[in-house]
Write a protein that holds these residues in place. Structure first.
Motif: not given
Length: 320
Positions: A181-184, A220-221, A225-228
């Motif tokens: 919900l608080s994605l940057e 931290a996958m 790409w923001g996959w963490t």
């Protein structure tokens, strides 16, 4: 709920049982992992495994649940022209597993555009699953334009804050978290939710098995790409005192497993469309596969736990 370490990338040859446990994703739905006398045993799945699963489910000390993820109801595009049909197929697969799951967990992106109609459709479809309880956590596609208001109206009963909660069954403690919900750039939990987790875990004994559900990975996958999740280390530090911790997430649309000490992370596949592997594209966009190969990339996850064991057995089920 409805209405209410080191990354390893080698192939399977020559793996030890411990490595097999870490690399369940390499085998798709073909490998079953179980814990017997504290030792992880793996074997290739055959047709008779459904009967064995049904027998195990009759044991009152056995917990069986299913994870589904990323149904993206409302998506339109060449990567999957019928995501509704794919999700229906996943539900049919659950209903024909040979046992009745104790519950089903959907780990987010239930919808693609978070419209009331899409939430109603998902809710109706999940009501056809043969299980006593269905739980959900939101994905970023479930909060498009409204910070999750429509999602919580449909699925937020008996949750705290922005939709997080916990529950216990069969001696296992479950945490269902919201990090979308608080994605940057990255997933984010936030102070209020971290305080909830701290209070929730405080009274538990260190030998209590813990399972954590979230949409975005808590490790931290692939940060490019923001996959963490940017504040996940605070949760991981709270979990280190427990002897067995399993974190199950969605979001990345592919199988991936990572173990750090007592904590094992499993990313789930999707029922909608595949995404590229980390580093194999400039950005994570839906992949169009050759004709006939889509169902090989879609699936559900069957998880088993026997009281007294210290690890969960994870089995992947393809939609083929």
């Amino acid at each position: 709920m409805i209405g209410e370490s080191t990354q390893e990338n080698s192939g399977p040859e020559g793996m030890s049982r411990r490595q097999l446990m870490r690399h369940a994703g390499w085998f798709g739905g073909a490998v079953i992992l179980s814990v017997v006398g504290g030792e992880v045993i793996s074997h290739v799945a055959h047709n008779h495994d459904q009967a064995a699963a049904a027998t195990a489910a009759d044991d009152p000390n056995t917990l069986r649940f299913v994870q589904v993820s990323d149904s993206h109801i409302g998506f339109t595009g060449p990567a999957n022209t019928d995501v509704t049909g794919s999700f229906e197929h996943a539900i049919d697969r659950i209903n024909s597993l040979g046992f009745r799951p104790d519950f089903v967990m959907h780990t987010g992106d239930l919808t693609h555009l978070s419209t009331p109609g899409q939430f109603d459709q998902v809710k109706q479809m999940l009501s056809t699953v043969h299980t006593d309880r269905v739980f959900v956590v939101p994905g970023e596609h479930d909060s498009v334009g409204d910070h999750g208001t429509a999602y919580r109206r449909a699925f937020g009963a008996n949750t705290s804050g922005d939709g997080w909660y916990s529950f216990d069954t069969h001696g296992v403690h479950f945490l269902a978290l919201v990090n979308t919900l608080s994605l940057e750039k990255f997933g984010h939990l936030g102070t209020e939710q971290l305080d909830f987790i701290r209070r929730d875990l405080a009274g538990l004994k260190s030998d209590t098995p813990i399972v954590v559900f979230s949409h975005i990975p808590l490790f931290a996958m692939y940060p490019q790409w923001g996959w963490t999740t940017d504040d996940s280390l605070q949760v991981i530090n709270m979990l280190r005192r427990f002897s067995s911790v399993t974190c199950l997430n969605g979001h990345v649309h592919q199988l991936f497993t990572k173990t750090e000490g007592n904590i094992t992370f499993h990313s789930a596949t999707t029922t909608a469309y595949p995404l590229p592997k980390p580093g194999h594209a400039s950005q994570p966009v839906p992949q169009v596969l050759p004709a006939g190969q889509l169902k090989d990339a879609l699936g559900i996850r069957d998880v088993t736990f026997h009281e007294g064991d210290h690890a969960l057995a994870v089995k992947e089920e393809r939609l083929t």
